[in-house]
Design a protein around this motif. Sequence first.
Motif, PDB file in Angstrom:
ATOM      1  N   LEU B  17       0.826  -1.194   0.000  1.00 61.73           N
ATOM      2  CA  LEU B  17       0.000   0.000   0.000  1.00 61.73           C
ATOM      3  C   LEU B  17       0.871   1.260   0.000  1.00 61.73           C
ATOM      4  O   LEU B  17       0.591   2.220  -0.716  1.00 61.73           O
ATOM      5  CB  LEU B  17      -0.917  -0.029   1.225  1.00 61.73           C
ATOM      6  CG  LEU B  17      -2.424   0.156   1.006  1.00 61.73           C
ATOM      7  CD1 LEU B  17      -2.919  -0.418  -0.284  1.00 61.73           C
ATOM      8  CD2 LEU B  17      -3.200  -0.384   2.181  1.00 61.73           C
ATOM      9  N   GLN B  18       1.933   1.243   0.792  1.00 63.83           N
ATOM     10  CA  GLN B  18       2.784   2.439   0.930  1.00 63.83           C
ATOM     11  C   GLN B  18       3.469   2.837  -0.370  1.00 63.83           C
ATOM     12  O   GLN B  18       3.923   3.963  -0.516  1.00 63.83           O
ATOM     13  CB  GLN B  18       3.852   2.233   2.009  1.00 63.83           C
ATOM     14  CG  GLN B  18       3.383   2.595   3.413  1.00 63.83           C
ATOM     15  CD  GLN B  18       2.283   1.682   3.906  1.00 63.83           C
ATOM     16  OE1 GLN B  18       2.175   0.542   3.462  1.00 63.83           O
ATOM     17  NE2 GLN B  18       1.426   2.175   4.787  1.00 63.83           N
ATOM     18  N   ARG B  19       3.541   1.906  -1.311  1.00 64.44           N
ATOM     19  CA  ARG B  19       4.159   2.233  -2.598  1.00 64.44           C
ATOM     20  C   ARG B  19       3.127   2.329  -3.705  1.00 64.44           C
ATOM     21  O   ARG B  19       3.487   2.530  -4.872  1.00 64.44           O
ATOM     22  CB  ARG B  19       5.173   1.142  -2.977  1.00 64.44           C
ATOM     23  CG  ARG B  19       6.321   1.063  -2.032  1.00 64.44           C
ATOM     24  CD  ARG B  19       7.354   0.086  -2.550  1.00 64.44           C
ATOM     25  NE  ARG B  19       8.411  -0.113  -1.565  1.00 64.44           N
ATOM     26  CZ  ARG B  19       9.420  -0.935  -1.708  1.00 64.44           C
ATOM     27  NH1 ARG B  19       9.535  -1.662  -2.810  1.00 64.44           N
ATOM     28  NH2 ARG B  19      10.341  -1.049  -0.770  1.00 64.44           N
ATOM     29  N   PHE B  20       1.887   2.156  -3.350  1.00 57.61           N
ATOM     30  CA  PHE B  20       0.829   2.136  -4.358  1.00 57.61           C
ATOM     31  C   PHE B  20       0.322   3.562  -4.553  1.00 57.61           C
ATOM     32  O   PHE B  20      -0.250   4.169  -3.657  1.00 57.61           O
ATOM     33  CB  PHE B  20      -0.277   1.198  -3.869  1.00 57.61           C
ATOM     34  CG  PHE B  20      -1.350   0.905  -4.879  1.00 57.61           C
ATOM     35  CD1 PHE B  20      -1.021   0.418  -6.141  1.00 57.61           C
ATOM     36  CD2 PHE B  20      -2.686   1.084  -4.557  1.00 57.61           C
ATOM     37  CE1 PHE B  20      -2.011   0.126  -7.066  1.00 57.61           C
ATOM     38  CE2 PHE B  20      -3.678   0.794  -5.483  1.00 57.61           C
ATOM     39  CZ  PHE B  20      -3.345   0.318  -6.732  1.00 57.61           C
ATOM     40  N   MET B  21       0.550   4.093  -5.742  1.00 53.23           N
ATOM     41  CA  MET B  21       0.281   5.510  -5.977  1.00 53.23           C
ATOM     42  C   MET B  21      -1.148   5.930  -5.631  1.00 53.23           C
ATOM     43  O   MET B  21      -1.336   6.950  -4.950  1.00 53.23           O
ATOM     44  CB  MET B  21       0.654   5.872  -7.422  1.00 53.23           C
ATOM     45  CG  MET B  21       0.503   7.338  -7.760  1.00 53.23           C
ATOM     46  SD  MET B  21      -1.158   7.803  -8.290  1.00 53.23           S
ATOM     47  CE  MET B  21      -1.169   7.195  -9.983  1.00 53.23           C
ATOM     48  N   PRO B  22      -2.172   5.191  -6.066  1.00 47.55           N
ATOM     49  CA  PRO B  22      -3.530   5.647  -5.742  1.00 47.55           C
ATOM     50  C   PRO B  22      -3.774   5.756  -4.241  1.00 47.55           C
ATOM     51  O   PRO B  22      -4.482   6.667  -3.784  1.00 47.55           O
ATOM     52  CB  PRO B  22      -4.417   4.560  -6.371  1.00 47.55           C
ATOM     53  CG  PRO B  22      -3.600   4.020  -7.500  1.00 47.55           C
ATOM     54  CD  PRO B  22      -2.190   4.029  -6.980  1.00 47.55           C
ATOM     55  N   TYR B  23      -3.191   4.860  -3.484  1.00 41.71           N
ATOM     56  CA  TYR B  23      -3.315   4.930  -2.026  1.00 41.71           C
ATOM     57  C   TYR B  23      -2.585   6.152  -1.475  1.00 41.71           C
ATOM     58  O   TYR B  23      -3.132   6.914  -0.677  1.00 41.71           O
ATOM     59  CB  TYR B  23      -2.746   3.651  -1.395  1.00 41.71           C
ATOM     60  CG  TYR B  23      -2.529   3.751   0.103  1.00 41.71           C
ATOM     61  CD1 TYR B  23      -3.593   3.617   0.987  1.00 41.71           C
ATOM     62  CD2 TYR B  23      -1.264   3.987   0.628  1.00 41.71           C
ATOM     63  CE1 TYR B  23      -3.398   3.706   2.359  1.00 41.71           C
ATOM     64  CE2 TYR B  23      -1.059   4.084   1.998  1.00 41.71           C
ATOM     65  CZ  TYR B  23      -2.130   3.939   2.855  1.00 41.71           C
ATOM     66  OH  TYR B  23      -1.936   4.048   4.204  1.00 41.71           O
ATOM     67  N   ARG B  24      -1.356   6.349  -1.907  1.00 38.07           N
ATOM     68  CA  ARG B  24      -0.584   7.487  -1.412  1.00 38.07           C
ATOM     69  C   ARG B  24      -1.270   8.801  -1.761  1.00 38.07           C
ATOM     70  O   ARG B  24      -1.304   9.740  -0.973  1.00 38.07           O
ATOM     71  CB  ARG B  24       0.824   7.474  -2.007  1.00 38.07           C
ATOM     72  CG  ARG B  24       1.634   6.274  -1.568  1.00 38.07           C
ATOM     73  CD  ARG B  24       3.077   6.440  -1.966  1.00 38.07           C
ATOM     74  NE  ARG B  24       3.670   7.617  -1.324  1.00 38.07           N
ATOM     75  CZ  ARG B  24       4.837   8.133  -1.640  1.00 38.07           C
ATOM     76  NH1 ARG B  24       5.559   7.586  -2.599  1.00 38.07           N
ATOM     77  NH2 ARG B  24       5.296   9.187  -1.008  1.00 38.07           N
ATOM     78  N   LEU B  25      -1.797   8.858  -2.961  1.00 35.18           N
ATOM     79  CA  LEU B  25      -2.477  10.065  -3.403  1.00 35.18           C
ATOM     80  C   LEU B  25      -3.720  10.337  -2.553  1.00 35.18           C
ATOM     81  O   LEU B  25      -3.990  11.474  -2.162  1.00 35.18           O
ATOM     82  CB  LEU B  25      -2.860   9.914  -4.876  1.00 35.18           C
ATOM     83  CG  LEU B  25      -3.425  11.131  -5.585  1.00 35.18           C
ATOM     84  CD1 LEU B  25      -2.429  12.273  -5.605  1.00 35.18           C
ATOM     85  CD2 LEU B  25      -3.837  10.766  -7.013  1.00 35.18           C
ATOM     86  N   ALA B  26      -4.464   9.268  -2.244  1.00 34.37           N
ATOM     87  CA  ALA B  26      -5.670   9.425  -1.427  1.00 34.37           C
ATOM     88  C   ALA B  26      -5.314   9.928  -0.034  1.00 34.37           C
ATOM     89  O   ALA B  26      -5.973  10.835   0.498  1.00 34.37           O
ATOM     90  CB  ALA B  26      -6.419   8.092  -1.338  1.00 34.37           C
ATOM     91  N   VAL B  27      -4.275   9.364   0.557  1.00 31.48           N
ATOM     92  CA  VAL B  27      -3.863   9.786   1.897  1.00 31.48           C
ATOM     93  C   VAL B  27      -3.394  11.244   1.869  1.00 31.48           C
ATOM     94  O   VAL B  27      -3.777  12.047   2.718  1.00 31.48           O
ATOM     95  CB  VAL B  27      -2.745   8.871   2.432  1.00 31.48           C
ATOM     96  CG1 VAL B  27      -2.149   9.425   3.711  1.00 31.48           C
ATOM     97  CG2 VAL B  27      -3.286   7.459   2.667  1.00 31.48           C
ATOM     98  N   LEU B  28      -2.592  11.561   0.866  1.00 27.65           N
ATOM     99  CA  LEU B  28      -2.100  12.934   0.754  1.00 27.65           C
ATOM    100  C   LEU B  28      -3.240  13.932   0.580  1.00 27.65           C
ATOM    101  O   LEU B  28      -3.301  14.955   1.277  1.00 27.65           O
ATOM    102  CB  LEU B  28      -1.135  13.039  -0.434  1.00 27.65           C
ATOM    103  CG  LEU B  28      -0.684  14.453  -0.789  1.00 27.65           C
ATOM    104  CD1 LEU B  28       0.057  15.110   0.375  1.00 27.65           C
ATOM    105  CD2 LEU B  28       0.175  14.451  -2.046  1.00 27.65           C
TER     106      LEU B  28
END
Lengths: 160, 160
Positions: B17-28
Amino acid sequence: MTKAVPKRGAAPRTLELQRFMPYRLAVLAEEVSRSLAQLYADRFDLTRQEWRVLAGLADMGEIPATDVAEYATLDKMSVSRAVASLEEKGHLTREEDPGDRRNKILRMTPSGAALYAKIAPLALAREEYLLEPLSPADRAAFERIMSTLLARARNLQRRG
Amino acid sequence: MTKAVPKRGAAPRTLELQRFMPYRLAVLAEEVSRSLAQLYADRFDLTRQEWRVLAGLADMGEIPATDVAEYATLDKMSVSRAVASLEEKGHLTREEDPGDRRNKILRMTPSGAALYAKIAPLALAREEYLLEPLSPADRAAFERIMSTLLARARNLQRRG
DNA sequence: TATTGTTATACTCTATAACTATA
DNA sequence: TATAGTTATAGAGTATAACAATA
């Protein structure tokens, strides 16, 4: 001349939403989120929370609910509800931790693992589709920028 | 060695998850959104929709509700409710368009303009705080990347 | 006393669609 | 028939807090 041009160095009095980073970021994240939700929600009937919990278990193995929450940036109620739903669907089991009986150790069932094995490659393919037009340099820059902004946003919230 | 290393070119079986762009983008995006909401929600008691409508009117002047929706990437119900609330609070007025009486022309009141004049500089200052550590090159790259990804995400959704 | 997890409640958002009034 | 806007409704997400069991 239809628009006043602010003097160099002067703060503009109005803000154009289309140029306002927090707005653009929100719109982008929503669209990206939607494009992923087509996968896990529409095709596999998972909520975003369920999908994140599943990904957490796939990556981390058997872990207590608290660790899943941290891993997936979810609060404990979201995890609790997602876990209850995944358990109903037969995708995971809950066991008491003999070491600390407050903990519930979560474990994927074969059904959960099979589901994850179907979704993960498709999710990665979607990510790759999104990133495809970006150069390696842009991809690296994007990683860096997201990390910087995340730290900065959390800092800003702490200050209030 | 605690983790299997996928062969070069082979698709990984799990996704971090920590490297998965859609997840990182959502958190950001969530954190950035929160850091802005501290302003318009906590300090000025506006919802995100109300804030966007206000920004739309400040930028575009007197426009019908449909145009606000497009400007602010909101659906017409969200606009309708935000407008009703802003009207109650005395921050805007609704007038029938004499040219097409289905249209309701929205107009900021002095109270709305004053409110916006207070929020906008603070919002811009927050944006600037967030972007401050980024080099001009990174800021430009970020703009480009967001545009590219947005188009790509919309494309992906169309394909399903 | 503090922590893990569940439950309750209320509020916001979102999505769909029915409805009105105009065109 | 089509469009602008409103209203209704249900579902999902989020936030706060009270609570039980355990430490």
